[in-house]
Design an enzyme around this catalytic site. Structure first.
Site, PDB file in Angstrom:
ATOM      1  N   THR A   5       0.825  -1.202   0.000  1.00 51.88           N
ATOM      2  CA  THR A   5       0.000   0.000   0.000  1.00 51.88           C
ATOM      3  C   THR A   5       0.865   1.261   0.000  1.00 51.88           C
ATOM      4  OG1 THR A   5      -1.475   1.284   1.434  1.00 51.88           O
ATOM      5  CG2 THR A   5      -0.102  -0.320   2.523  1.00 51.88           C
ATOM      6  N   ASP A   6       0.309   2.365  -0.473  1.00 49.28           N
ATOM      7  CA  ASP A   6       1.024   3.653  -0.409  1.00 49.28           C
ATOM      8  C   ASP A   6       1.103   4.175   1.028  1.00 49.28           C
ATOM      9  OD1 ASP A   6      -1.644   4.377  -0.030  1.00 49.28           O
ATOM     10  OD2 ASP A   6      -1.667   5.936  -1.580  1.00 49.28           O
ATOM     11  N   GLU A   7       0.319   3.555   1.947  1.00 51.73           N
ATOM     12  CA  GLU A   7       0.284   4.081   3.323  1.00 51.73           C
ATOM     13  C   GLU A   7       1.619   3.889   4.046  1.00 51.73           C
ATOM     14  OE1 GLU A   7      -3.399   3.360   5.415  1.00 51.73           O
ATOM     15  OE2 GLU A   7      -4.449   3.053   3.525  1.00 51.73           O
TER      16      GLU A   7
ATOM     17  N   TYR B 288      -1.688  -0.486  10.998  1.00 52.57           N
ATOM     18  CA  TYR B 288      -1.834  -1.145   9.685  1.00 52.57           C
ATOM     19  C   TYR B 288      -0.640  -0.843   8.796  1.00 52.57           C
ATOM     20  CZ  TYR B 288      -3.270  -1.654   4.779  1.00 52.57           C
ATOM     21  OH  TYR B 288      -3.305  -1.966   3.437  1.00 52.57           O
TER      22      TYR B 288
ATOM     23  N   LYS C  95       2.347  -3.292   7.249  1.00 52.42           N
ATOM     24  CA  LYS C  95       2.611  -3.463   5.814  1.00 52.42           C
ATOM     25  C   LYS C  95       4.051  -3.044   5.496  1.00 52.42           C
ATOM     26  CE  LYS C  95       0.198  -4.618   2.933  1.00 52.42           C
ATOM     27  NZ  LYS C  95      -0.186  -5.958   2.390  1.00 52.42           N
TER      28      LYS C  95
HETATM   29  P1  NAD Z   1      -9.553  -7.372   2.268  1.00 52.15           P
HETATM   30  O1  NAD Z   1      -9.541  -7.109   3.728  1.00 52.15           O
HETATM   31  O2  NAD Z   1     -10.779  -7.100   1.476  1.00 52.15           O
HETATM   32  O3  NAD Z   1      -9.179  -8.911   1.998  1.00 52.15           O
HETATM   33  C1  NAD Z   1      -8.167  -9.579   2.688  1.00 52.15           C
HETATM   34  C2  NAD Z   1      -8.346 -11.075   2.442  1.00 52.15           C
HETATM   35  O4  NAD Z   1      -7.287 -11.749   3.142  1.00 52.15           O
HETATM   36  C3  NAD Z   1      -9.667 -11.635   2.960  1.00 52.15           C
HETATM   37  O5  NAD Z   1     -10.232 -12.506   2.009  1.00 52.15           O
HETATM   38  C4  NAD Z   1      -9.251 -12.394   4.227  1.00 52.15           C
HETATM   39  O6  NAD Z   1     -10.107 -13.496   4.497  1.00 52.15           O
HETATM   40  C5  NAD Z   1      -7.852 -12.843   3.860  1.00 52.15           C
HETATM   41  N1  NAD Z   1      -7.020 -13.080   5.047  1.00 52.15           N
HETATM   42  C6  NAD Z   1      -6.873 -12.244   6.118  1.00 52.15           C
HETATM   43  N2  NAD Z   1      -6.064 -12.809   7.034  1.00 52.15           N
HETATM   44  C7  NAD Z   1      -5.665 -14.007   6.511  1.00 52.15           C
HETATM   45  C8  NAD Z   1      -4.823 -15.041   6.977  1.00 52.15           C
HETATM   46  N3  NAD Z   1      -4.206 -14.957   8.173  1.00 52.15           N
HETATM   47  N4  NAD Z   1      -4.636 -16.124   6.189  1.00 52.15           N
HETATM   48  C9  NAD Z   1      -5.253 -16.221   4.990  1.00 52.15           C
HETATM   49  N5  NAD Z   1      -6.085 -15.283   4.511  1.00 52.15           N
HETATM   50  C10 NAD Z   1      -6.286 -14.181   5.255  1.00 52.15           C
HETATM   51  O7  NAD Z   1      -8.305  -6.579   1.698  1.00 52.15           O
HETATM   52  P2  NAD Z   1      -8.103  -5.844   0.301  1.00 52.15           P
HETATM   53  O8  NAD Z   1      -8.618  -4.455   0.419  1.00 52.15           O
HETATM   54  O9  NAD Z   1      -8.603  -6.722  -0.779  1.00 52.15           O
HETATM   55  O10 NAD Z   1      -6.516  -5.745   0.257  1.00 52.15           O
HETATM   56  C11 NAD Z   1      -5.748  -6.802  -0.316  1.00 52.15           C
HETATM   57  C12 NAD Z   1      -4.276  -6.441  -0.239  1.00 52.15           C
HETATM   58  O11 NAD Z   1      -4.048  -5.223  -0.962  1.00 52.15           O
HETATM   59  C13 NAD Z   1      -3.769  -6.192   1.174  1.00 52.15           C
HETATM   60  O12 NAD Z   1      -2.478  -6.725   1.277  1.00 52.15           O
HETATM   61  C14 NAD Z   1      -3.742  -4.674   1.309  1.00 52.15           C
HETATM   62  O13 NAD Z   1      -2.764  -4.254   2.223  1.00 52.15           O
HETATM   63  C15 NAD Z   1      -3.409  -4.277  -0.119  1.00 52.15           C
HETATM   64  N6  NAD Z   1      -3.897  -2.946  -0.538  1.00 52.15           N
HETATM   65  C16 NAD Z   1      -5.210  -2.599  -0.372  1.00 52.15           C
HETATM   66  C17 NAD Z   1      -5.668  -1.362  -0.809  1.00 52.15           C
HETATM   67  C18 NAD Z   1      -7.120  -0.961  -0.686  1.00 52.15           C
HETATM   68  O14 NAD Z   1      -7.456   0.201  -1.001  1.00 52.15           O
HETATM   69  N7  NAD Z   1      -8.022  -1.842  -0.274  1.00 52.15           N
HETATM   70  C19 NAD Z   1      -4.780  -0.467  -1.415  1.00 52.15           C
HETATM   71  C20 NAD Z   1      -3.434  -0.854  -1.576  1.00 52.15           C
HETATM   72  C21 NAD Z   1      -3.012  -2.106  -1.142  1.00 52.15           C
HETATM   73  P1  TYD Z   2     -10.609   4.182   4.405  1.00 52.89           P
HETATM   74  O1  TYD Z   2     -11.596   3.768   3.365  1.00 52.89           O
HETATM   75  O2  TYD Z   2     -10.677   3.538   5.749  1.00 52.89           O
HETATM   76  O3  TYD Z   2      -9.152   3.984   3.750  1.00 52.89           O
HETATM   77  P2  TYD Z   2      -7.701   4.463   4.306  1.00 52.89           P
HETATM   78  O4  TYD Z   2      -7.795   4.814   5.718  1.00 52.89           O
HETATM   79  O5  TYD Z   2      -6.901   3.231   4.085  1.00 52.89           O
HETATM   80  O6  TYD Z   2      -7.310   5.608   3.418  1.00 52.89           O
HETATM   81  O7  TYD Z   2     -10.708   5.759   4.607  1.00 52.89           O
HETATM   82  C1  TYD Z   2     -10.561   6.639   3.520  1.00 52.89           C
HETATM   83  C2  TYD Z   2     -10.653   8.040   4.073  1.00 52.89           C
HETATM   84  O8  TYD Z   2     -11.992   8.253   4.568  1.00 52.89           O
HETATM   85  C3  TYD Z   2      -9.741   8.291   5.256  1.00 52.89           C
HETATM   86  O9  TYD Z   2      -9.260   9.639   5.206  1.00 52.89           O
HETATM   87  C4  TYD Z   2     -10.630   8.121   6.473  1.00 52.89           C
HETATM   88  C5  TYD Z   2     -11.988   8.587   5.957  1.00 52.89           C
HETATM   89  N1  TYD Z   2     -13.167   7.922   6.580  1.00 52.89           N
HETATM   90  C6  TYD Z   2     -14.194   8.726   7.129  1.00 52.89           C
HETATM   91  O10 TYD Z   2     -14.135   9.960   7.072  1.00 52.89           O
HETATM   92  N2  TYD Z   2     -15.247   8.083   7.699  1.00 52.89           N
HETATM   93  C7  TYD Z   2     -15.335   6.731   7.778  1.00 52.89           C
HETATM   94  O11 TYD Z   2     -16.334   6.208   8.349  1.00 52.89           O
HETATM   95  C8  TYD Z   2     -14.305   5.947   7.207  1.00 52.89           C
HETATM   96  C9  TYD Z   2     -14.361   4.438   7.256  1.00 52.89           C
HETATM   97  C10 TYD Z   2     -13.226   6.592   6.610  1.00 52.89           C
END
Ligand code: NAD
Ligand code: TYD
Length: 348
Positions: free
Chosen positions: A131-133, A156, A160
């Site tokens: 992630t970019d975070e 988090y 990561k």
């Molecule tokens: P998500 O929470 O929707 O899905 C995570 C999946 O991992 C779920 O299916 C969960 O059951 C599985 N999981 C969790 N713990 C596990 C374990 N111990 N063993 C096996 N499976 C397990 O997450 P997402 O949003 O789809 O993110 C996927 C990846 O992409 C993550 O690594 C996250 O850090 C990265 N990412 C997400 C975003 C975003 O905006 N969602 C952006 C950049 C990177």
């Molecule tokens: P989120 O979807 O949790 O992603 P991330 O924290 O990984 O960027 O949140 C996106 C943005 O929205 C973040 O600045 C937090 C804000 N946010 C709210 O304002 N209210 C909410 O209920 C949630 C879940 C997020």
């Protein structure tokens, strides 16, 4: 037949990656390993579950013995690692589960892959989705590049960042062939409704308050999830070993502006009065350690691999809303049970 293990394939991004690989690469067998936490949902993949080049195995990446046995049995050529605890707010109330899955789970996968191929990594690849975070927070200006120093602020992002460091360390120490990508905020179908966009879509449908943290002036860079899956496909197949690629949407939005656009599009689709849903906006207590701004410079993957997002934010958001409006059963299923307790604790 080549074999690839995709971890976390039942989650939001993972399900789009699994679908893309299963459909696109009939000569590769895809193994989806997922422990099915609250965020994992096999119904995300019901359309491809019977494909002959697809196998789902329920399992936990924290369980080293299970992972080692799995790698020995199937001898995976490639790993695409997405399994993670992924929600910042949950990491604030329960950091340890983030350390276990995101750090220990990643190291278990690295060990299993290293021990399986030992010194003979020819044609093998470990792809780590991050992630970019990990880069921390930007001020009003600037962009994250692949060389920006890590400066994570939430449990988090710290977990990561730690996993990224382990992947790089295995590359340096053991010669493990890896690629890492750091992506901005994704949105799209199958997104669990604890994150901003799906949570607010669900609340607008149900005419519930829209809890905006702080003053709403936090900025994120949004990418449609299928465009992320395309980028992962490209970087997995054509990226260079030991390289990082930043992936972003060239699409920055202040939370409050995004929420107003979402309200506007939903009022039109639900045939509600103009500005009706905006009345639901409620400013609530800020998230502790809230990062002000994320924004990605995705020029490296653009120049080297020719990747660009394919949809505008307005198009992607409209597609996302349409998906949620025609999948209310999916929403009802994932928002019952333990979700109710989470919601009560988070927004009481
Ligand atoms: P998500 O929470 O929707 O899905 C995570 C999946 O991992 C779920 O299916 C969960 O059951 C599985 N999981 C969790 N713990 C596990 C374990 N111990 N063993 C096996 N499976 C397990 O997450 P997402 O949003 O789809 O993110 C996927 C990846 O992409 C993550 O690594 C996250 O850090 C990265 N990412 C997400 C975003 C975003 O905006 N969602 C952006 C950049 C990177
Ligand atoms: P989120 O979807 O949790 O992603 P991330 O924290 O990984 O960027 O949140 C996106 C943005 O929205 C973040 O600045 C937090 C804000 N946010 C709210 O304002 N209210 C909410 O209920 C949630 C879940 C997020």
């Amino acid at each position: 037949m080549k074999k690839i293990i995709i971890t976390g394939g039942a989650g939001f991004i993972g399900s789009h990656v699994v679908r893309r690989f299963v459909k696109q690469y009939k000569d590769i067998h895809i193994f989806n390993i997922d422990s099915l936490t609250y965020a994992g949902n096999l119904s995300n993949l019901s359309d491809i579950e019977k494909e002959s080049n697809y196998t789902f195995i329920k399992g936990d990446i924290v369980d080293a013995e299970f992972i080692n046995n799995l790698f020995e049995e199937h001898r995976f050529d490639g790993v695409i690692h997405l399994a993670a605890e992924s929600h910042v707010d949950r990491s604030i109330s329960d950091p340890i589960s983030f350390v276990m899955t995101n750090v220990v789970g990643t190291v278990n996968l690295l060990n299993a892959f290293k021990n399986l191929w030992n010194d003979n990594f020819e044609g093998k690849r470990f792809y780590h989705v991050s992630t970019d975070e990990v880069y921390g927070s930007l001020g009003q200006d600037g962009l994250f590049t692949e060389t920006t120093s890590y400066d994570p602020n939430s449990p988090y992002s710290a977990s990561k960042a730690s996993s990224d460091h382990f992947v790089r360390a295995y590359g340096e120490t053991y010669g493990l062939p890896y690629v890492i990508s750091n992506c901005s905020n994704n949105y799209g179908p199958n997104h669990f409704p604890e994150k901003l966009i799906p949570l607010f879509i669900n609340n607008i449908i149900n005419k519930k308050p829209l809890p905006v943290y702080g003053d709403g002036n936090y900025t994120r860079d949004w990418l449609y999830v299928e465009d992320h899956a395309v980028a992962i496909d490209l970087a997995f197949h054509r990226g260079k070993n030991h390289e990082t690629y930043n992936i972003g949407g060239f699409n920055e939005w202040k939370n409050i502006d995004l929420v107003k656009l979402l309200c506007k599009q939903m009022d039109q689709k639900l045939q509600r009065k103009v500005s009706e849903s905006e009345q639901l906006i409620t400013y609530v207590k800020d998230r502790p350690g809230h990062d002000l701004r994320y924004a990605i410079d995705a020029s490296k993957i653009n120049k080297e691999l020719g990747w660009m997002p394919s949809v505008t934010f307005e198009e992607g958001l409209a597609k996302t809303i349409d998906w949620y409006l025609s999948n209310t059963e999916w929403l009802e299923n994932v928002t019952s049970g333990s979700y109710q307790n989470y919601y009560k604790n988070q927004y009481q």
